[in-house]
Design a protein around this motif. Structure first.
Motif, PDB file in Angstrom:
ATOM      1  N   ALA A  73       0.858  -1.189   0.000  1.00  0.00           N
ATOM      2  CA  ALA A  73       0.000   0.000   0.000  1.00  0.00           C
ATOM      3  C   ALA A  73       0.888   1.229   0.000  1.00  0.00           C
ATOM      4  O   ALA A  73       1.569   1.517   0.996  1.00  0.00           O
ATOM      5  CB  ALA A  73      -0.918   0.001   1.222  1.00  0.00           C
ATOM      6  N   SER A  74       0.902   1.931  -1.124  1.00  0.00           N
ATOM      7  CA  SER A  74       1.798   3.079  -1.235  1.00  0.00           C
ATOM      8  C   SER A  74       1.325   4.023  -2.327  1.00  0.00           C
ATOM      9  O   SER A  74       0.771   3.588  -3.341  1.00  0.00           O
ATOM     10  CB  SER A  74       3.222   2.607  -1.566  1.00  0.00           C
ATOM     11  N   GLU A  75       1.585   5.309  -2.109  1.00  0.00           N
ATOM     12  CA  GLU A  75       1.460   6.262  -3.195  1.00  0.00           C
ATOM     13  C   GLU A  75       2.595   6.000  -4.183  1.00  0.00           C
ATOM     14  O   GLU A  75       3.539   5.266  -3.887  1.00  0.00           O
ATOM     15  CB  GLU A  75       1.560   7.700  -2.659  1.00  0.00           C
ATOM     16  N   PHE A 120       3.275  -1.239   4.083  1.00  0.00           N
ATOM     17  CA  PHE A 120       2.705   0.108   4.033  1.00  0.00           C
ATOM     18  C   PHE A 120       3.852   1.118   3.951  1.00  0.00           C
ATOM     19  O   PHE A 120       4.741   1.110   4.801  1.00  0.00           O
ATOM     20  CB  PHE A 120       1.876   0.390   5.291  1.00  0.00           C
ATOM     21  N   ASN A 121       3.809   1.971   2.925  1.00  0.00           N
ATOM     22  CA  ASN A 121       4.842   3.001   2.794  1.00  0.00           C
ATOM     23  C   ASN A 121       4.479   4.172   3.708  1.00  0.00           C
ATOM     24  O   ASN A 121       4.025   5.228   3.271  1.00  0.00           O
ATOM     25  CB  ASN A 121       4.963   3.455   1.345  1.00  0.00           C
ATOM     26  N   ALA A 122       4.713   3.939   5.001  1.00  0.00           N
ATOM     27  CA  ALA A 122       4.303   4.899   6.026  1.00  0.00           C
ATOM     28  C   ALA A 122       5.101   6.192   5.959  1.00  0.00           C
ATOM     29  O   ALA A 122       4.633   7.244   6.418  1.00  0.00           O
ATOM     30  CB  ALA A 122       4.456   4.259   7.407  1.00  0.00           C
ATOM     31  N   ALA A 123       6.291   6.143   5.400  1.00  0.00           N
ATOM     32  CA  ALA A 123       7.128   7.338   5.321  1.00  0.00           C
ATOM     33  C   ALA A 123       6.587   8.349   4.318  1.00  0.00           C
ATOM     34  O   ALA A 123       6.930   9.534   4.384  1.00  0.00           O
ATOM     35  CB  ALA A 123       8.558   6.949   4.942  1.00  0.00           C
ATOM     36  N   ALA A 137       1.648  -2.983  12.202  1.00  0.00           N
ATOM     37  CA  ALA A 137       2.839  -3.195  11.373  1.00  0.00           C
ATOM     38  C   ALA A 137       4.075  -2.627  12.068  1.00  0.00           C
ATOM     39  O   ALA A 137       4.004  -1.622  12.763  1.00  0.00           O
ATOM     40  CB  ALA A 137       2.650  -2.536  10.011  1.00  0.00           C
ATOM     41  N   GLN A 138       5.211  -3.288  11.846  1.00  0.00           N
ATOM     42  CA  GLN A 138       6.479  -2.848  12.403  1.00  0.00           C
ATOM     43  C   GLN A 138       7.235  -2.027  11.364  1.00  0.00           C
ATOM     44  O   GLN A 138       7.434  -2.484  10.243  1.00  0.00           O
ATOM     45  CB  GLN A 138       7.316  -4.057  12.832  1.00  0.00           C
ATOM     46  N   ILE A 148       8.992   1.719   6.147  1.00  0.00           N
ATOM     47  CA  ILE A 148       8.034   0.773   5.563  1.00  0.00           C
ATOM     48  C   ILE A 148       7.406  -0.035   6.694  1.00  0.00           C
ATOM     49  O   ILE A 148       8.106  -0.704   7.469  1.00  0.00           O
ATOM     50  CB  ILE A 148       8.713  -0.183   4.555  1.00  0.00           C
ATOM     51  N   GLY A 149       6.094   0.034   6.809  1.00  0.00           N
ATOM     52  CA  GLY A 149       5.384  -0.766   7.789  1.00  0.00           C
ATOM     53  C   GLY A 149       5.193  -2.185   7.281  1.00  0.00           C
ATOM     54  O   GLY A 149       4.602  -2.383   6.224  1.00  0.00           O
ATOM     55  N   VAL A 150       5.711  -3.156   8.017  1.00  0.00           N
ATOM     56  CA  VAL A 150       5.616  -4.564   7.618  1.00  0.00           C
ATOM     57  C   VAL A 150       4.567  -5.242   8.484  1.00  0.00           C
ATOM     58  O   VAL A 150       4.730  -5.359   9.706  1.00  0.00           O
ATOM     59  CB  VAL A 150       6.980  -5.272   7.754  1.00  0.00           C
ATOM     60  N   GLY A 151       3.487  -5.669   7.864  1.00  0.00           N
ATOM     61  CA  GLY A 151       2.407  -6.305   8.597  1.00  0.00           C
ATOM     62  C   GLY A 151       2.772  -7.693   9.077  1.00  0.00           C
ATOM     63  O   GLY A 151       3.776  -8.282   8.659  1.00  0.00           O
TER      64      GLY A 151
END
Length: 528
Positions: A73-75, A120-123, A137-138, A148-151
């Protein structure tokens, strides 16, 4: 750009084994050439290749196996591109999704796909960061990309079989809601994507030195196949854009060497709105040489205005997720002045049939069926839907209504499921939308059918330019002067914005629900 059957067969024979192999020739021959430009930073082909390899090692360390599904999941970003390619190097299936989806939608895709991990590209975006927090996610680095959030690991999921060739091995699982809103997982093989990307690049004459504006999301098929894969396959650079911004687009065209734009009609409409609101006399063309559009009906007024602005044709095209996506396209050497989506692309066969499955004549409207190397393997975990969509001879039913003229140019009239039958007459929403969109105060419109006892009625939703003075009654009168009575909307509703996907595609199933709800509650006034 057209090909003989023999030339197309040769194209197929020369395709690489996997999608991630497309940039290898340029890593070898021009390693320091730009592959991406993101927020002012240039990534060379060598740097991107190294990033993909590092990301693949990290995914393997996170227990991603061949045949697993990996959801990202990322822009739009270099990180997203690298993770999608990295999944492919492990023979895992890449699932790019938009982080702006709701938690329910993301969880539905993760569950249906049996994703081994969700990233998840949380940054990059708050939406992705919020989802990462929601699922626990970690945060860590994947290759050179931090934040990067890793589920959690889904250790109950089973890996799918892996095949050696490019024809049957799934590269990507693309989720599409179609006209109903229910997500379907489209299984696209490496060959599906490779042939679509190769043909697209050849048709657009993409080459080293080109800079492609990457505004359409890689979480949708055009952004993934036509922008990401095709750009790298032909040695060009992708100007990565996380979110659409007409001011940034105008600046990139004027100052940053953009040669190619591929957008939806809303991309160009918003660019002209930006010009108008800011009192700009004329947008600078810079190095721009090609403009493409697809994904929604093209208003001829918009086409003419954007062509006048930049002095080059706006080339209309047509495709569908299940076909990787390209099916037809107006050629650069043979532009048109109407709403044609052009002739077929090489390697694709077609038939247009009526409700009984019989071929219709030239110029007659029917349902479009296609066959070719770009047609999906099927819908994941949905054999009945696959059988309904692809017959035993390989013909895929696009669900779109089309006609073709004597020159072989196609016109998309609408979706089979969107066609409105009013008092026994077939009504195609695109025709009414074209009339509404021709008004100078209209940004965009969408027409849907609403069931009434023994019939259907027409409901039109319209978004007006900021500061427009026209009201619903006056706009309905404007349309009535150009439409026969059975095509006139029973109700016309002005909204601040029309519900749309991140690509700009209008979500008609949401408007249909609104139209039905308004009939029950009487919350909007009828006009007609």
């Amino acid at each position: 750009m057209d090909m003989t059957d023999a030339e197309f067969d040769e194209l197929i024979a020369q395709l690489p084994r996997r999608v991630h192999d497309v940039y290898a020739p340029f890593v070898a021959s021009t390693p320091d050439a730009p592959a991406f430009v993101e927020a002012g930073r240039v990534w060379t082909y060598r740097q991107f290749s190294d990033a993909v390899d590092a990301a693949a090692r990290d995914l393997a360390a996170l227990a991603i196996r061949p045949g697993d599904r990996v959801m990202v999941a990322s822009e739009n970003s270099v990180a997203l591109g690298a993770m999608l390619f990295a999944a492919g190097t492990l023979d895992a299936w890449a699932i790019p999704v938009n982080p702006r989806l709701s938690g329910r939608e993301l969880d539905q895709i993760a569950a249906h796909s049996g994703a081994r991990r969700v990233m998840f590209n949380a940054a990059l975006s708050k939406e992705a960061a919020d989802h990462a927090t929601r699922v626990g996610a970690q945060l860590r680095a994947i290759g050179p990309f931090g934040g990067i959030g890793v589920g959690p690991l889904n250790d109950a999921t089973q890996a799918e079989p892996v095949t050696d060739g490019n024809e049957r091995q799934v590269a990507a699982l693309m989720y599409t809601s179609g006209t109903t809103g229910a997500p379907k997982g489209v299984m696209l093989s490496h060959r599906n994507l490779l042939v679509a990307a190769r043909v697209s690049g050849l048709m657009r004459r993409t080459a080293p030195g080109d800079r492609i504006y990457g505004v359409l999301p890689m979480s949708h098929i055009v952004g993934y196949s036509i922008l990401l894969i095709s750009t790298l396959m032909h040695g060009a650079a992708l100007h990565v854009v996380a979110k659409a911004d007409p001011a940034a687009l105008a600046r990139a065209i004027a100052e940053e060497g953009i040669t190619t734009i591929f957008g939806v009609p809303a991309t160009y409409q918003r660019l002209l709105e930006y010009k108008s609101v800011n009192g700009i006399a004329r947008l600078k063309r810079g190095s721009l040489r090609l403009m493409g559009v697809a994904g929604a009906p093209l208003d001829l007024s918009l086409k003419q205005r954007i062509e006048d602005e930049f002095g080059i044709p706006l080339l209309n095209a047509y495709g569908i997720t299940e076909c990787s996506p390209g099916l037809t396209g107006v050629r650069e050497a043979d532009p048109v002045s109407d709403e044609s989506v052009g002739p077929l692309l090489p390697g694709i066969a077609y038939r247009i049939v009526d409700r009984d499955g019989k071929a219709v004549g030239t110029g007659e409207v029917g349902e479009l069926h296609v066959r070719g190397a770009n047609v999906m393997l099927g819908y994941y975990r949905a054999p009945d839907q696959t059988a309904a969509g692809i017959d035993r001879d390989g013909w895929f039913n696009t669900g779109d209504l089309a006609r073709v003229n004597a020159r072989g140019h196609f016109y998309i009239v609408g979706r089979t499921k969107e066609m409105i039958i009013r008092s026994g007459f077939n009504v195609y929403p695109a025709e009414i939308e074209a009339v509404l969109n021709s008004h100078r105060d209209v940004v965009q419109s969408a027409v849907v059918g609403r069931p009434v006892e023994g019939n259907e009625e027409i409901v039109a939703f319209v978004q007006l330019l900021l500061g427009a003075s026209i009201d619903a009654e006056a706009l309905a009168a404007y349309a009535a002067n150009q439409l026969t009575p059975y095509k006139r909307p029973s109700e016309l509703v002005v909204l601040d914005t029309l519900p749309a996907a991140s690509t700009g595609k209008i979500l008609k199933h949401k408007l249909r629900d609104l139209a039905i709800a308004s009939a029950r509650t009487g919350s909007t006034a009828a006009v007609g």
